[in-house]
Design a protein around this motif. Structure first.
Motif, PDB file in Angstrom:
ATOM      1  N   THR A 177      44.891  32.974  44.358  1.00 45.17           N
ATOM      2  CA  THR A 177      45.586  32.606  43.130  1.00 45.17           C
ATOM      3  C   THR A 177      46.649  33.637  42.831  1.00 45.17           C
ATOM      4  O   THR A 177      46.626  34.762  43.324  1.00 45.17           O
ATOM      5  N   VAL A 178      47.622  33.257  42.007  1.00 45.97           N
ATOM      6  CA  VAL A 178      48.683  34.186  41.635  1.00 45.97           C
ATOM      7  C   VAL A 178      48.113  35.405  40.936  1.00 45.97           C
ATOM      8  O   VAL A 178      48.506  36.544  41.198  1.00 45.97           O
ATOM      9  N   LEU A 179      47.139  35.185  40.023  1.00 52.50           N
ATOM     10  CA  LEU A 179      46.531  36.312  39.305  1.00 52.50           C
ATOM     11  C   LEU A 179      45.900  37.290  40.273  1.00 52.50           C
ATOM     12  O   LEU A 179      46.137  38.492  40.197  1.00 52.50           O
ATOM     13  N   ALA A 180      45.109  36.804  41.211  1.00 51.91           N
ATOM     14  CA  ALA A 180      44.437  37.692  42.159  1.00 51.91           C
ATOM     15  C   ALA A 180      45.444  38.455  42.995  1.00 51.91           C
ATOM     16  O   ALA A 180      45.270  39.644  43.271  1.00 51.91           O
ATOM     17  N   SER A 181      46.515  37.794  43.414  1.00 49.58           N
ATOM     18  CA  SER A 181      47.523  38.447  44.239  1.00 49.58           C
ATOM     19  C   SER A 181      48.234  39.552  43.473  1.00 49.58           C
ATOM     20  O   SER A 181      48.481  40.631  43.995  1.00 49.58           O
ATOM     21  N   LEU A 182      48.596  39.282  42.222  1.00 46.00           N
ATOM     22  CA  LEU A 182      49.324  40.270  41.429  1.00 46.00           C
ATOM     23  C   LEU A 182      48.479  41.506  41.167  1.00 46.00           C
ATOM     24  O   LEU A 182      48.938  42.638  41.355  1.00 46.00           O
ATOM     25  N   VAL A 183      47.243  41.317  40.736  1.00 44.87           N
ATOM     26  CA  VAL A 183      46.393  42.462  40.418  1.00 44.87           C
ATOM     27  C   VAL A 183      46.007  43.218  41.673  1.00 44.87           C
ATOM     28  O   VAL A 183      46.006  44.446  41.709  1.00 44.87           O
ATOM     29  N   GLN A 220      39.868  45.761  34.214  1.00 38.59           N
ATOM     30  CA  GLN A 220      38.948  45.363  33.145  1.00 38.59           C
ATOM     31  C   GLN A 220      39.232  43.924  32.752  1.00 38.59           C
ATOM     32  O   GLN A 220      40.376  43.579  32.412  1.00 38.59           O
ATOM     33  N   GLU A 221      38.222  43.068  32.809  1.00 40.47           N
ATOM     34  CA  GLU A 221      38.346  41.703  32.309  1.00 40.47           C
ATOM     35  C   GLU A 221      38.396  41.745  30.786  1.00 40.47           C
ATOM     36  O   GLU A 221      37.510  42.319  30.145  1.00 40.47           O
ATOM     37  N   LEU A 222      39.431  41.117  30.198  1.00 37.26           N
ATOM     38  CA  LEU A 222      39.620  41.156  28.751  1.00 37.26           C
ATOM     39  C   LEU A 222      39.150  39.883  28.060  1.00 37.26           C
ATOM     40  O   LEU A 222      39.050  39.845  26.837  1.00 37.26           O
ATOM     41  N   LYS A 266      43.453  40.023  32.252  1.00 34.39           N
ATOM     42  CA  LYS A 266      42.856  41.130  32.985  1.00 34.39           C
ATOM     43  C   LYS A 266      43.786  42.333  32.911  1.00 34.39           C
ATOM     44  O   LYS A 266      44.995  42.214  33.145  1.00 34.39           O
ATOM     45  N   ALA A 267      43.233  43.489  32.570  1.00 32.38           N
ATOM     46  CA  ALA A 267      44.007  44.725  32.476  1.00 32.38           C
ATOM     47  C   ALA A 267      43.759  45.583  33.708  1.00 32.38           C
ATOM     48  O   ALA A 267      42.681  45.546  34.305  1.00 32.38           O
ATOM     49  N   THR A 282      47.568  41.094  33.041  1.00 29.92           N
ATOM     50  CA  THR A 282      47.926  39.916  33.837  1.00 29.92           C
ATOM     51  C   THR A 282      47.154  38.698  33.359  1.00 29.92           C
ATOM     52  O   THR A 282      45.966  38.794  33.028  1.00 29.92           O
ATOM     53  N   HIS A 283      47.838  37.554  33.331  1.00 28.57           N
ATOM     54  CA  HIS A 283      47.222  36.278  32.990  1.00 28.57           C
ATOM     55  C   HIS A 283      47.678  35.254  34.009  1.00 28.57           C
ATOM     56  O   HIS A 283      48.860  35.233  34.399  1.00 28.57           O
TER      57      HIS A 283
END
Length: 335
Positions: A4-10, A73-75, A80-81, A109-110
């Motif tokens: 996913t885009v989120l996983a790739s960015l973080v 950290q999951e917010l 996610k921070a 990130t979202h």
């Protein structure tokens, strides 16, 4: 399955180009890891490549050793921070200057809304222009010409935003923007700076464009750059080809410039990776060559964390300095 885009960015933010980071804690949505690398070799380095030493004909050198701490950290609500603190390490001399800041930021990130980062970070400009900055020994020098203040590499005091749009399995559109506030430097001052990046991932193919602008005290004109880049493949995995073309105004100095970086690399199945790269900087105002060089390099993964490298950089001649070939051989150990 595609990330996913989120996983790739973080993941890209936390790992940040290193082979891995050692995870020390992972519980209830929080993680903490330590990473970095140390590189030691012999060659004839110069102060532009390693600030810890001065120019000499032959001796021990280190190439960008660093240590970093990473946390996520999951917010809740899909947010996610993550935070990173990274310092360069003086491997060759003791004393008071053993560490200096390379990176220090907090990101949020979202999956839907994208990613915001504040602090000293790799810039959206570098997302596009840094695609050829790969080999250990000799790589893309022109991005680091005052890159922290101009935001062309590790950008100091930056707030950035990134967002990726996925169109099927093989096409991603990536947007990036960055802003740096006024910075009273020494000896130069820098006004507000902004950059905007646009790139496409089409399977193994990447194409990008980035624009960067803002005022500087050493010129009556803004320091401005328009940069195009393209690549095929992944460095260290079979065939890799990349090129960067920068059209700059007051970026490489108090003149208009054209800068080029190009690399061809091929990695064998046993991880032996050969590369040939070329770099040049032209002063378009005075019709002078500021830099022209080519390097042949080889890297080998003894293990995923322990890499040997060797390189020879040929000075092709310029109008501002003496010809000075470089060579280096050594090892890099990822923490």
């Amino acid at each position: 399955m595609k990330k996913t885009v989120l996983a790739s960015l973080v993941s890209a933010a936390v790992v940040s180009g290193q082979a891995w980071a050692v995870e020390l804690y992972n519980n209830d949505g929080s993680t903490f890891s330590v990473g970095g690398h140390v590189s030691i070799g012999v060659g004839n380095p110069d102060a532009n490549r390693d600030k810890a030493i001065t120019e000499y004909e032959f001796g021990v050198e280190s190439i960008s050793p660093r240590i970093n701490f990473n946390a996520t950290q999951e917010l809740g609500g899909g947010f996610k921070a993550d935070a990173k603190a990274e310092w360069s390490i003086n491997m060759l001399d003791g004393g008071d200057n053993s560490f200096s800041t390379r990176l220090g930021y907090i990101g949020v990130t979202h999956e839907t809304w994208g990613r915001v980062v504040g602090g000293t970070q790799w810039s959206p400009y570098y997302d596009v222009a840094g695609i050829a900055d790969m080999p250990i020994a000799f790589a893309n020098d022109f991005l680091y010409t005052n890159g922290g203040n101009l935001g062309t590499a590790r950008a100091e005091r930056m707030v950035s935003y990134r967002k990726s749009f996925m169109f099927g399995d093989n096409l991603d559109l990536n947007l990036g923007a960055g802003w740096q506030g006024q910075n009273d430097g020494n000896p130069e001052d820098y006004g507000d700076r902004a950059q905007l990046a646009l790139s496409f991932d089409l399977g193994e193919i990447f194409v990008g464009y980035v624009f960067n602008t803002g005022s500087v005290s050493y010129s009556n004109d803004d320091a401005m750059a328009n940069t195009l880049s393209a690549k095929y493949g992944s460095y260290g995995d079979g065939l890799f080809v990349a090129a960067v073309y920068e059209m700059g105004e007051q970026v490489q100095g108090n003149f208009d410039s054209t800068s080029i970086e190009a690399i061809v690399a091929f990695a064998l199945a046993n991880s032996l990776n050969f590369s040939l790269n070329y770099e040049s900087i032209e002063d378009d105002d005075n019709n002078e060559t500021q830099l022209s060089q080519m390097a042949l390099q080889v890297e080998y993964n003894f293990t995923p964390a322990f890499i040997g490298y060797a390189g020879y950089q040929l000075d092709l001649g310029d109008d501002v300095s003496d010809d000075d070939d470089r060579y280096s051989i050594g090892v890099r150990y990822y923490l």
